[in-house]
Motif scaffolding. Structure first.
Motif, PDB file in Angstrom:
ATOM      1  N   ALA A 293      -4.217  -0.952  -0.732  1.00 11.90           N
ATOM      2  CA  ALA A 293      -2.805  -0.836  -0.405  1.00 11.90           C
ATOM      3  C   ALA A 293      -2.002  -1.024  -1.681  1.00 11.90           C
ATOM      4  CB  ALA A 293      -2.416  -1.886   0.627  1.00 11.90           C
ATOM      5  N   ILE A 294      -1.047  -0.115  -1.895  1.00 10.82           N
ATOM      6  CA  ILE A 294      -0.101  -0.278  -3.011  1.00 10.82           C
ATOM      7  C   ILE A 294       1.051  -1.116  -2.480  1.00 10.82           C
ATOM      8  CG2 ILE A 294       1.505   0.956  -4.531  1.00 10.82           C
ATOM      9  CD1 ILE A 294      -0.510   3.135  -4.716  1.00 10.82           C
ATOM     10  N   CYS A 295       1.341  -2.219  -3.160  1.00 14.68           N
ATOM     11  CA  CYS A 295       2.289  -3.202  -2.622  1.00 14.68           C
ATOM     12  C   CYS A 295       3.437  -3.426  -3.611  1.00 14.68           C
ATOM     13  CB  CYS A 295       1.587  -4.548  -2.412  1.00 14.68           C
ATOM     14  SG  CYS A 295       0.084  -4.431  -1.436  1.00 14.68           S
ATOM     15  N   ASP A 296       4.617  -3.729  -3.049  1.00 13.54           N
ATOM     16  CA  ASP A 296       5.764  -3.997  -3.932  1.00 13.54           C
ATOM     17  C   ASP A 296       6.285  -5.422  -3.792  1.00 13.54           C
ATOM     18  OD1 ASP A 296       7.231  -4.088  -1.584  1.00 13.54           O
ATOM     19  OD2 ASP A 296       8.587  -2.450  -2.127  1.00 13.54           O
ATOM     20  N   GLY A 297       5.467  -6.295  -3.192  1.00 15.11           N
ATOM     21  CA  GLY A 297       5.909  -7.671  -2.966  1.00 15.11           C
ATOM     22  C   GLY A 297       6.219  -7.909  -1.499  1.00 15.11           C
ATOM     23  N   LYS A 298       6.802  -6.886  -0.850  1.00 12.59           N
ATOM     24  CA  LYS A 298       7.143  -6.997   0.580  1.00 12.59           C
ATOM     25  C   LYS A 298       6.461  -5.927   1.412  1.00 12.59           C
ATOM     26  CE  LYS A 298      11.998  -8.198   0.402  1.00 12.59           C
ATOM     27  NZ  LYS A 298      12.576  -7.236  -0.464  1.00 12.59           N
ATOM     28  N   ASN A 299       6.515  -4.702   0.919  1.00 12.15           N
ATOM     29  CA  ASN A 299       6.001  -3.565   1.689  1.00 12.15           C
ATOM     30  C   ASN A 299       4.768  -2.966   1.034  1.00 12.15           C
ATOM     31  OD1 ASN A 299       8.035  -3.594   3.755  1.00 12.15           O
ATOM     32  ND2 ASN A 299       9.451  -2.940   2.143  1.00 12.15           N
ATOM     33  N   PHE A 300       4.067  -2.135   1.813  1.00 15.13           N
ATOM     34  CA  PHE A 300       2.863  -1.510   1.257  1.00 15.13           C
ATOM     35  C   PHE A 300       2.683  -0.101   1.810  1.00 15.13           C
ATOM     36  CE2 PHE A 300      -0.002  -1.509   4.925  1.00 15.13           C
ATOM     37  CZ  PHE A 300       0.600  -2.434   5.773  1.00 15.13           C
ATOM     38  N   VAL A 301       1.925   0.706   1.075  1.00 16.24           N
ATOM     39  CA  VAL A 301       1.409   1.957   1.628  1.00 16.24           C
ATOM     40  C   VAL A 301      -0.106   1.943   1.424  1.00 16.24           C
ATOM     41  CG1 VAL A 301       3.482   3.364   1.306  1.00 16.24           C
ATOM     42  CG2 VAL A 301       1.813   3.239  -0.529  1.00 16.24           C
ATOM     43  N   SER A 302      -0.815   2.444   2.443  1.00 13.66           N
ATOM     44  CA  SER A 302      -2.276   2.442   2.379  1.00 13.66           C
ATOM     45  C   SER A 302      -2.762   3.743   1.753  1.00 13.66           C
ATOM     46  CB  SER A 302      -2.859   2.332   3.786  1.00 13.66           C
ATOM     47  OG  SER A 302      -2.350   1.186   4.423  1.00 13.66           O
ATOM     48  N   LEU A 303      -3.866   3.641   1.022  1.00 12.12           N
ATOM     49  CA  LEU A 303      -4.508   4.827   0.449  1.00 12.12           C
ATOM     50  C   LEU A 303      -5.694   5.210   1.340  1.00 12.12           C
ATOM     51  CD1 LEU A 303      -4.418   3.945  -3.353  1.00 12.12           C
ATOM     52  CD2 LEU A 303      -2.798   5.273  -1.982  1.00 12.12           C
ATOM     53  N   PRO A 304      -6.270   6.389   1.129  1.00 15.07           N
ATOM     54  CA  PRO A 304      -7.455   6.761   1.912  1.00 15.07           C
ATOM     55  C   PRO A 304      -8.535   5.684   1.765  1.00 15.07           C
ATOM     56  CG  PRO A 304      -6.687   8.616   0.592  1.00 15.07           C
ATOM     57  CD  PRO A 304      -5.876   7.433   0.158  1.00 15.07           C
ATOM     58  N   VAL A 305      -9.257   5.426   2.838  1.00 13.63           N
ATOM     59  CA  VAL A 305     -10.291   4.384   2.798  1.00 13.63           C
ATOM     60  C   VAL A 305     -11.508   4.919   2.045  1.00 13.63           C
ATOM     61  CG1 VAL A 305     -11.743   2.871   4.178  1.00 13.63           C
ATOM     62  CG2 VAL A 305      -9.441   3.448   4.974  1.00 13.63           C
ATOM     63  N   ALA A 306     -12.000   4.104   1.111  1.00 12.63           N
ATOM     64  CA  ALA A 306     -13.124   4.529   0.269  1.00 12.63           C
ATOM     65  C   ALA A 306     -14.361   3.703   0.579  1.00 12.63           C
ATOM     66  CB  ALA A 306     -12.751   4.375  -1.212  1.00 12.63           C
ATOM     67  N   GLN A 307     -15.493   4.196   0.124  1.00  6.66           N
ATOM     68  CA  GLN A 307     -16.719   3.391   0.224  1.00  6.66           C
ATOM     69  C   GLN A 307     -17.433   3.434  -1.119  1.00  6.66           C
ATOM     70  OE1 GLN A 307     -19.877   4.441   3.084  1.00  6.66           O
ATOM     71  NE2 GLN A 307     -19.879   2.294   3.703  1.00  6.66           N
ATOM     72  N   ASP A 308     -17.805   2.242  -1.578  1.00  4.68           N
ATOM     73  CA  ASP A 308     -18.499   2.079  -2.849  1.00  4.68           C
ATOM     74  C   ASP A 308     -20.011   2.042  -2.576  1.00  4.68           C
ATOM     75  OD1 ASP A 308     -19.038   1.461  -5.497  1.00  4.68           O
ATOM     76  OD2 ASP A 308     -18.336  -0.611  -5.380  1.00  4.68           O
ATOM     77  N   HIS A 309     -20.821   2.141  -3.601  1.00  6.69           N
ATOM     78  CA  HIS A 309     -22.280   2.010  -3.484  1.00  6.69           C
ATOM     79  C   HIS A 309     -22.695   1.022  -4.557  1.00  6.69           C
ATOM     80  CE1 HIS A 309     -21.253   5.768  -1.574  1.00  6.69           C
ATOM     81  NE2 HIS A 309     -22.462   5.851  -1.035  1.00  6.69           N
ATOM     82  N   LYS A 310     -22.849  -0.260  -4.157  1.00  8.38           N
ATOM     83  CA  LYS A 310     -22.994  -1.318  -5.161  1.00  8.38           C
ATOM     84  C   LYS A 310     -24.395  -1.423  -5.744  1.00  8.38           C
ATOM     85  CE  LYS A 310     -19.072  -4.202  -4.342  1.00  8.38           C
ATOM     86  NZ  LYS A 310     -18.388  -4.581  -3.121  1.00  8.38           N
ATOM     87  N   ARG A 311     -25.406  -1.015  -4.957  1.00  7.87           N
ATOM     88  CA  ARG A 311     -26.775  -1.186  -5.460  1.00  7.87           C
ATOM     89  C   ARG A 311     -27.140  -0.065  -6.422  1.00  7.87           C
ATOM     90  NH1 ARG A 311     -30.187  -4.568  -3.012  1.00  7.87           N
ATOM     91  NH2 ARG A 311     -29.216  -5.843  -1.402  1.00  7.87           N
ATOM     92  N   LEU A 312     -28.067  -0.386  -7.321  1.00  3.76           N
ATOM     93  CA  LEU A 312     -28.445   0.542  -8.390  1.00  3.76           C
ATOM     94  C   LEU A 312     -29.159   1.789  -7.859  1.00  3.76           C
ATOM     95  CD1 LEU A 312     -28.620   0.887 -11.536  1.00  3.76           C
ATOM     96  CD2 LEU A 312     -30.887  -0.162 -11.382  1.00  3.76           C
ATOM     97  N   LYS A 313     -29.973   1.614  -6.810  1.00  7.47           N
ATOM     98  CA  LYS A 313     -30.898   2.688  -6.407  1.00  7.47           C
ATOM     99  C   LYS A 313     -30.515   3.320  -5.079  1.00  7.47           C
ATOM    100  CE  LYS A 313     -34.090   1.750  -9.632  1.00  7.47           C
ATOM    101  NZ  LYS A 313     -34.345   2.690 -10.722  1.00  7.47           N
TER     102      LYS A 313
END
Ligand code: AMP
Ligand code: GLY
Length: 418
Positions: free
Chosen positions: A197-217
């Motif tokens: 979420a991009i936030c300005d202190g009070k309000n926010f807008v959400s970005l597309p939901v992402a998924q990471d891949h933390k493991r090496l293999k």
């Protein structure tokens, strides 16, 4: 607009590339050999000195990439010079800088997270570990309190293993001072998503939901890394889940931080574990994820520089998203994540249309671009579906070579399996 980006990774390259689209004049401090090709690198280390440089050069907006600079208070320093800077204050950056602070904050605000204790006492740690295993759990998670570049987390499968991990952290043996306070928490069994979420202190807008891949293999095997690839938007997050995350996590976090005197401006990155259809906060980060940033940047339309400037000034407006998908595959050097590798020249045949490279651990060696860091670059593919974006990303990977390169072959597999 004249913009200064602080950082030197693929994330900062991706932000620079995106802001170039808005016609910005770009500076990156310190940057890397990749950002040098699309922006001007600035080699100034101290934040006070960098802020003075920014004033002298009439920088209109500063954007901070890495967590360390935020935890060290770069935002407070730049603001004291009267500069516009997008990122949380030192006080607000504690949401990432201290896991203990983050967990206690979640508890105070009644935001759902794994049951935990936060302690510097070995006996108390052992008692909690016993109670969790006696309660029928088969795993437990032991975390060092401070910043450990994503490495201070041990998932233990027995009480003995957990006690040993906690004792090693508390003695300072495994993570130095970062581990002298530990958070021990129940293991949550679900799937992970990265919510921004991009936030300005009070309000926010959400970005597309992402998924990471933390493991090496492939198949999520091997050691944890900083992240080996990402994609967005993820279909694992339906509209109902997104609404719950916004209402049950992001909104109360912004309200709580304001009430506690540290309003949150910047990127709130919620590391989610979804158990059944219920979102839990695993962790907060106070900046864009890497490699998530590389796949999110091409999905944002409109004048993104203006969005960030508005957020920095507390007057965030809605953003427009491109109706497409992005997949990013990290190409890492031979010994990543265990150690450094011999620098190797990077060869790129071409970048097929609908794909591009975000450069991270690269340097310039007498005019040649060489792989010199752990995560060297991210190959990003775009498309009208995850399948198409994935195919594009791997088509680009096929055009890139450097000695010892390793990458996962299955980025976005969870999206394609369902
Ligand atoms: P963290 O730095 O807290 O995000 O932890 C790093 C990784 O450890 C996460 O991305 C998860 O894969 C895993 N992890 C952390 N906490 C838990 C938990 N309570 N249950 C299950 N997995 C966890
Ligand atoms: N990709 C996860 C992170 O940047 O922490």
């Amino acid at each position: 607009m004249k913009v200064l980006i602080i950082g030197n990774g693929g994330r900062e390259y991706a932000i620079a590339r995106r802001l170039k689209n808005d016609g910005c004049e770009l500076f990156v401090a310190p940057g890397n050999a990749g950002t040098a090709k699309i922006a001007t690198n600035v080699d100034i280390k101290g934040f006070d000195e960098l802020a003075t440089w920014a004033k002298d050069n009439e920088i209109e907006l500063c954007v901070v990439g890495p967590e360390n600079a935020l935890s060290d208070g770069v935002v407070d320093i730049f603001k004291s010079h009267g500069l516009n800077i997008f990122g949380p204050s030192k006080a607000a950056a504690r949401l990432e800088g201290s896991k203990a602070f983050m967990k206690e904050f979640l508890a105070r605000q009644n935001i759902r997270t794994a049951r935990f204790i936060n302690t510097h006492d070995k006996a108390e740690a052992n008692e909690f570990i016993e109670a969790i295993f006696n309660g029928g759990n088969r795993k437990i998670v032991v975390k060092a309190d401070g910043l450990c570049a994503g490495k201070g987390v041990i998932i233990a499968s027995s009480a003995d293993e957990a006690k040993r991990a906690a004792a090693d952290m508390l003695s300072g043996a495994s993570f130095g001072d970062a581990g002298k306070r530990v958070v021990i928490e129940e293991f949550l069994d679900g799937f992970e998503l990265s919510f921004f979420a991009i936030c300005d202190g009070k309000n926010f807008v959400s970005l597309p939901v992402a998924q990471d891949h933390k493991r090496l293999k492939d198949n999520d095997e091997g050691p944890n890394t900083g992240g080996m690839g990402a994609y967005a938007p993820s279909m694992l997050a339906n509209a109902a889940l997104i609404t719950r995350v916004e209402n049950e996590i992001v909104r109360p976090t912004l309200d709580g931080m304001s009430r506690e005197g540290a309003p949150f401006c910047g990127v709130l990155f919620v590391g989610l574990m979804v158990v059944g259809d219920t979102p839990y906060v695993l962790e907060f980060n106070v900046r864009f994820g890497d490699p998530e940033c590389e796949v999110l940047m091409p999905l944002i339309e409109g004048n993104f520089a203006k969005t960030l400037l508005n957020a920095a000034q507390g007057k965030l407006e809605d953003i427009k998203l491109a109706g497409k998908f992005a997949v990013g595959v990290v190409m890492a050097s031979h010994n990543y994540p265990y150690g450094a590798s011999r620098p190797a020249q990077i060869f790129v045949e071409n970048e097929p249309e609908g794909s591009h490279i975000c450069y991270a651990g690269v340097s310039d060696d007498a005019g040649k671009l060489v792989a010199s860091g752990g995560r060297v670059l991210v190959a990003v593919g775009l498309g009208t579906s995850i399948e198409a974006a994935q195919a594009k990303a791997y088509e680009l990977v096929g055009k890139i070579s450097f000695e010892g390169a390793q990458w996962r072959k299955d980025i976005a597999y969870q999206a394609l399996r369902k």
